[in-house]
Structure formats: C-alpha cells, structure tokens
Motif scaffolding. Structure first.
Motif, PDB file in Angstrom:
ATOM      1  N   GLY A  22       0.818  -1.216   0.000  1.00 39.60           N
ATOM      2  CA  GLY A  22       0.000   0.000   0.000  1.00 39.60           C
ATOM      3  C   GLY A  22       0.849   1.261   0.000  1.00 39.60           C
ATOM      4  O   GLY A  22       0.498   2.258  -0.638  1.00 39.60           O
ATOM      5  N   ASN A  57      -5.213   3.623  -3.590  1.00 37.46           N
ATOM      6  CA  ASN A  57      -6.021   2.394  -3.582  1.00 37.46           C
ATOM      7  C   ASN A  57      -5.451   1.339  -2.643  1.00 37.46           C
ATOM      8  O   ASN A  57      -5.183   0.207  -3.030  1.00 37.46           O
ATOM      9  N   ILE A  75      -6.748  -0.405  -0.182  1.00 34.59           N
ATOM     10  CA  ILE A  75      -7.545  -1.619   0.026  1.00 34.59           C
ATOM     11  C   ILE A  75      -7.358  -2.576  -1.143  1.00 34.59           C
ATOM     12  O   ILE A  75      -7.148  -3.779  -0.951  1.00 34.59           O
ATOM     13  N   ILE A  86      -5.637  -6.336  -0.917  1.00 33.17           N
ATOM     14  CA  ILE A  86      -6.329  -7.559  -1.353  1.00 33.17           C
ATOM     15  C   ILE A  86      -5.535  -8.245  -2.469  1.00 33.17           C
ATOM     16  O   ILE A  86      -5.374  -9.471  -2.463  1.00 33.17           O
ATOM     17  N   SER A 121      -5.313  -7.950   5.317  1.00 32.49           N
ATOM     18  CA  SER A 121      -4.990  -7.388   3.999  1.00 32.49           C
ATOM     19  C   SER A 121      -5.558  -5.987   3.843  1.00 32.49           C
ATOM     20  O   SER A 121      -4.878  -5.076   3.374  1.00 32.49           O
ATOM     21  N   VAL A 122      -6.813  -5.813   4.221  1.00 32.47           N
ATOM     22  CA  VAL A 122      -7.468  -4.521   4.070  1.00 32.47           C
ATOM     23  C   VAL A 122      -6.818  -3.463   4.976  1.00 32.47           C
ATOM     24  O   VAL A 122      -6.460  -2.380   4.525  1.00 32.47           O
ATOM     25  N   LEU A 133      -4.597  -0.181   3.985  1.00 29.45           N
ATOM     26  CA  LEU A 133      -4.973   1.164   4.434  1.00 29.45           C
ATOM     27  C   LEU A 133      -3.850   1.828   5.233  1.00 29.45           C
ATOM     28  O   LEU A 133      -3.635   3.033   5.124  1.00 29.45           O
TER      29      LEU A 133
END
Length: 145
Positions: A83, A89, A91, A95, A138-139, A143
C-alpha cells in the motif's frame, strides 16, 4: 486539448501498473518473510529452551495460534508495504497482495459447502476464521500503508 487527454490516459496506465507492481512486490515480500520465519522461529526455540531442533520444529508446527498470529502479522506487513508503494487504492493493493491465499481459502470453503456441509459449521470453522483474518489483515494493512 488532445495533450491533456493523452496525459490522463498515460497517468491511469502508470497508476494501474504501479498498483499491480506494488501488489506483486508485497506478495513476494510476504512469501520471503514467511520462509524466514519458518526457519528462524524453531532455531530461536532451540536456543531458548535448550532442546533439539526436531523438537523445536514439532512445537512450532503444532501451535495453531502461533501460526495464525504470525501469518496475520506477515500479511498485514506485506499489505502495508504494498500500500505504501502504490500510494493509492490501499484496500485494492492489500487484497491483490494476498489474492492467492484468499482465493484458495474461498474455494476450499465454497467446495466444502457444495459437498453438503452445514454452512453454520463451516462459518465457525478454523478455515473460515483464517479467511476472515486474512481479509481483515490485507485490508487494514493496505490502508495503513
């Protein structure tokens, strides 16, 4: 006017490639860290408890909670790095970083239900808990990055 449209098109292509590249890097980083942890933790247990390496491997492999927690930390870290590299993006990148284990666990759970298992027992199973924890790590890792 045509120059601005071309610039936007190139920027969106670079952004998509950046997201995919960051997700792939996160996947590789998570895989490498998992291998390092699987090798290092039994060696550390050997030093701490003064036991043989085979016994340390057995202790490490028999602990479900340790594997779940270490796996969640590794997934979170890999998604956070991906991330950070993607810069957008988070999230989606988180994923995509762990898409292979997510699809594997989803397929296993769906196949179990398809074979006629009780959906409530599947929802309360270890695999479902691992699936939910994988998605959450993962989310939130994406973030955080």
């Amino acid at each position: 006017m045509g120059g601005k449209q071309t610039y936007k098109k190139i920027e969106s292509q670079v952004s998509a490639l950046r997201i995919l590249g960051a997700a792939f890097f996160g996947f590789l980083l998570g895989s490498i860290i998992r291998g390092i942890v699987n090798f290092t933790v039994p060696a550390v247990l050997t030093r701490i408890k003064n036991i043989r390496i085979e016994d340390a491997h057995n202790i490490y492999n028999s602990s479900i909670l340790t594997n779940i927690l270490l796996g969640a930390v590794i997934v979170f870290f890999a998604a956070a790095v991906a991330g950070f590299l993607a810069k957008r993006n988070g999230i989606l990148v988180g994923i995509l970083t762990n898409i292979i284990p997510i699809l594997f666990l989803f397929g296993a759970l769906a196949y179990t239900i398809f074979l006629g298992a009780n959906p409530l027992s599947v929802a309360l199973s270890y695999a479902c808990f691992q699936f939910v924890l994988l998605i959450l790590a993962s989310v939130f890792g994406g973030l955080y990055g």
